[in-house]
Design a protein around this motif. Structure first.
Motif: not given
Length: 383
Positions: A79, A82, A132-133, A136, A309-311, A315
């Motif tokens: 993360f 990224s 993705a970050r 997030h 996690s959404h990340y 990802a």
């Protein structure tokens, strides 16, 4: 109060050894695909381990170790890196424009001493991590429809343009489709999706006529009518379709494919290795291989769904989308359903750069699985 009382519910039941959390069934299916690739390379080289099969297995073994090592890296480290990875990949693409090596009419490589590589491969992973970050920390409204969508749009458009200018349309398409897949999975409004698809379809004719290079335009024309130049630009597609059709249900037998063994089929160990497999193992062999690919994609998406996690979810799903695009584009290309764009079949085709990119991506997927309970970007974690 004891330390055990401070542990969140269910946390004490989780395995503490990271390597035990890796999805080894996933690893087995991935390895099986790579072994199929070595099997086909051994065949088309005249039952010889050189020049392709042995190198393929050695590279895969090395990259498998890299994947396992990367899977043990905390997802919070991924993360934190990224945006830096994306920026470095972007700078490398700019460097290609300035000092890149020109090979076969394309400026795609950077050389450092005797080592050369394609920065566009780094971007395939970097674009997934960066998007993705971004999402997030984005709200559901932003992901659905907001002026802030211009940011991921630019994040996708800039590397797409740089790679397409090299020119490398196949890789540019992969970057574009992967980026759009992450944006879609993040929750983009269906109205924008439908408008975007309609706009793309309308723009195809002017893009083909005024934007594509001459050889790329020729590939599109050849795709529409490959028999117009059977010994020239249509040769690849026609020989591939002959190999596919001649395999029948069960194939001609291992090492007995006339198109590949007699060198009628071009790029038989790279871009068109799937046609080689179809000729020797037939419809049954192709179905088995595609089932392996489907299993890998399913397991990777399941890993994405397990992340807290959404990340992690985006990802893992983004990496899976890249892998799926490889399979779909190459399969369509070999069957004459898409223009020839130089996209290999992942892990089946010979080539170290693509295999490295895929296995690094799978390292990220397995890191998401191993650290699926980790807090990411919440202020409670590593970064």
């Amino acid at each position: 109060m004891s330390a055990s009382a401070l542990t969140r519910p269910g946390e004490r039941d989780r395995p503490t050894v990271k390597i035990a959390q890796i999805d080894w069934t996933f690893c087995f299916f991935v390895t099986l695909i790579a072994c199929f690739g070595a099997l086909m390379m051994f065949s088309v080289a005249g039952s010889s381990w050189t020049p392709w099969a042995a190198n393929h297995l050695v590279r895969y073994t090395l990259f498998f170790g890299v994947m396992v090592g990367l899977s043990l890296i905390d997802i919070r480290v991924w993360f934190a890196l990224s945006y830096p990875v994306y920026v470095v990949a972007l700078l490398l693409l700019v460097a290609v424009e300035a000092v890149g090596d020109v090979r076969m009419g394309a400026q795609r490589w950077l050389s450092i001493g005797s080592f050369s590589f394609q920065p566009s491969e780094v971007m395939k992973v970097g674009i997934v991590m960066a998007l993705a970050r971004f999402y997030h920390g984005a709200s559901a409204q932003t992901a659905r429809f907001s002026w802030r969508l211009m940011i991921p749009g630019l994040m996708i458009a800039v590397p797409f343009g740089l790679v397409a200018h090299q020119p490398d349309l196949g890789t540019a398409m992969l970057i574009l489709f992967t980026g759009l897949a992450v944006v879609f999975l993040a929750g983009l409004s269906w109205k924008i999706i439908i408008a975007g698809v309609a706009g793309f379809l309308v723009s195809i004719p002017p893009i083909v006529m005024f934007v594509l290079h001459d050889y790329q335009r020729q590939r599109v024309m050849t795709f529409l009518d490959p028999e117009s130049d059977p010994s020239g630009s249509g040769y690849h597609i026609l020989q591939s379709m002959i190999a596919l059709g001649s395999g029948g249900l069960l194939g001609k037998g291992y090492g007995l494919g006339s198109q590949s063994q007699l060198d009628y089929l071009p790029e038989k160990h790279t871009d068109f290795i799937f046609a080689t497999l179809a000729e020797e193992f037939g419809f049954v062999g192709c179905t088995f291989l595609l089932t392996l690919y489907a299993a890998v994609i399913f397991m990777a998406l399941r890993t994405a769904s397990l992340s807290h996690s959404h990340y992690g979810r985006l990802a893992a799903a983004g990496v899976t989308a890249t892998f799926a695009c490889y399979v779909l584009i190459n399969g369509a290309m070999v069957m004459g359903l898409a223009p020839v764009v130089g996209v290999p079949m992942p892990l089946l085709s010979y080539g170290g750069t693509v295999a490295m990119t895929v296995m690094i991506g799978f390292g990220l997927v397995q890191s998401v699985r191993v650290h699926r309970y980790s807090e990411v970007g919440s202020g409670k974690g590593l970064f």
